[in-house]
Design a protein around this motif. Structure first.
Motif, PDB file in Angstrom:
ATOM      1  N   ASP A   1       0.845  -1.188   0.000  1.00 16.45           N
ATOM      2  CA  ASP A   1       0.000   0.000   0.000  1.00 16.45           C
ATOM      3  C   ASP A   1       0.881   1.239   0.000  1.00 16.45           C
ATOM      4  O   ASP A   1       2.038   1.196   0.422  1.00 16.45           O
ATOM      5  CB  ASP A   1      -0.907  -0.008   1.231  1.00 16.45           C
ATOM      6  CG  ASP A   1      -2.071   0.970   1.102  1.00 16.45           C
ATOM      7  OD1 ASP A   1      -2.318   1.472  -0.006  1.00 16.45           O
ATOM      8  OD2 ASP A   1      -2.726   1.227   2.130  1.00 16.45           O
TER       9      ASP A   1
ATOM     10  N   SER B   1      -4.482   7.087  -2.058  1.00 17.77           N
ATOM     11  CA  SER B   1      -4.137   5.999  -1.132  1.00 17.77           C
ATOM     12  C   SER B   1      -4.514   4.716  -1.853  1.00 17.77           C
ATOM     13  O   SER B   1      -5.702   4.440  -2.070  1.00 17.77           O
ATOM     14  CB  SER B   1      -4.901   6.141   0.185  1.00 17.77           C
ATOM     15  OG  SER B   1      -4.487   7.305   0.863  1.00 17.77           O
TER      16      SER B   1
ATOM     17  N   HIS C   1      -4.697   1.237  -1.707  1.00 16.58           N
ATOM     18  CA  HIS C   1      -5.670   0.206  -1.357  1.00 16.58           C
ATOM     19  C   HIS C   1      -7.085   0.784  -1.272  1.00 16.58           C
ATOM     20  O   HIS C   1      -8.048   0.157  -1.722  1.00 16.58           O
ATOM     21  CB  HIS C   1      -5.291  -0.472  -0.042  1.00 16.58           C
ATOM     22  CG  HIS C   1      -4.178  -1.455  -0.189  1.00 16.58           C
ATOM     23  ND1 HIS C   1      -3.826  -2.353   0.803  1.00 16.58           N
ATOM     24  CD2 HIS C   1      -3.319  -1.712  -1.223  1.00 16.58           C
ATOM     25  CE1 HIS C   1      -2.824  -3.100   0.388  1.00 16.58           C
ATOM     26  NE2 HIS C   1      -2.481  -2.719  -0.831  1.00 16.58           N
TER      27      HIS C   1
ATOM     28  N   LYS D   1      -6.342  -7.606  -3.000  1.00 18.42           N
ATOM     29  CA  LYS D   1      -5.093  -6.849  -3.013  1.00 18.42           C
ATOM     30  C   LYS D   1      -3.862  -7.739  -3.228  1.00 18.42           C
ATOM     31  O   LYS D   1      -2.741  -7.338  -2.951  1.00 18.42           O
ATOM     32  CB  LYS D   1      -4.906  -6.028  -1.726  1.00 18.42           C
ATOM     33  CG  LYS D   1      -6.110  -5.185  -1.319  1.00 18.42           C
ATOM     34  CD  LYS D   1      -6.471  -4.147  -2.353  1.00 18.42           C
ATOM     35  CE  LYS D   1      -7.575  -3.214  -1.889  1.00 18.42           C
ATOM     36  NZ  LYS D   1      -8.885  -3.855  -1.738  1.00 18.42           N
TER      37      LYS D   1
END
Length: 211
Positions: free
Chosen positions: A11, A22, A24, A131
């Motif tokens: 991240d 940002s 994520h 992710k």
């Protein structure tokens, strides 16, 4: 940092051509494609960014968010976007990270000193909604990427996740897939009631629904 398939994509928070991102949080529950460029105002990258933008309907159909990266400033990005639209006939419709301090470059190992210590190589990361990094490609600065292949891999990954299959060489959506050897015939009968063609015990070809 060496990134491996299956690990959580690092991240970060970084400036972009569309404000601070940002990573994520920006991805949310979408798939993501992060791809880097050696620097702004480079000829091959100019064509690549335009092609990625042209394919936006295809990305959206697959629930994919696209984000570029260059180690130049946001101010440079603005001027470069104008050049891209002028020369390629396509405006950008996704953010490009302004990784001037190389935060993301270092996190993702995009700088290869033996290739050129001053610029990033052309990298592509496909990241799933959990992710996790599902694919990595690295191109030299001189070779433009094939975005049709990137689309094809997204289709393959999403098909594999949905049906628990693998896809053979040059596979395209609608073509038969492969039942992984880890799935026994007994279990496969439940998972694939349509049946399959067994070429070898380890090579079972199956037609998927919706062909």
């Amino acid at each position: 940092m060496s990134i491996q398939l299956g690990q959580i994509a690092p991240d970060f928070t970084q400036e972009s051509s569309r404000g601070e991102i940002s990573f994520h949080k920006w991805l949310g529950d979408s798939w993501g494609i992060l791809f880097s460029h050696p620097k702004d105002y480079t000829p091959v990258c100019t064509t690549e960014l335009a092609q990625a933008a042209r394919l936006m309907p295809e990305w959206e159909k697959r629930n994919v968010k696209v984000i570029g990266l260059s180690v130049d400033s946001g101010a440079n990005h603005v001027g470069w976007e104008k050049d891209i639209e002028e020369t390629q006939g396509q405006s950008l419709n996704f953010p490009v990270l302004a990784d001037e301090d190389r935060t993301v470059t270092d996190l993702y190992g995009m700088m290869h000193p033996e290739c050129d210590p001053n610029i990033t190589v052309r990298t592509v990361f496909i990241i799933d909604p959990a992710k996790k990094v599902r694919l990595m490609m690295m191109y030299p600065p001189s070779a433009g990427r094939n975005f049709q292949e990137i689309l094809r891999v997204v289709d393959s990954l999403q098909t594999s996740d949905k049906y628990t299959v693998a896809t053979p060489v040059d596979w395209k959506p609608g073509e038969p897939a492969i039942i992984p050897p880890s799935i026994s015939n007994e279990k496969a009968k439940t998972m694939f009631p349509q049946g399959w063609k067994e070429l070898k015990p380890y090579l079972r070809i199956v037609e998927l629904p919706g062909k």
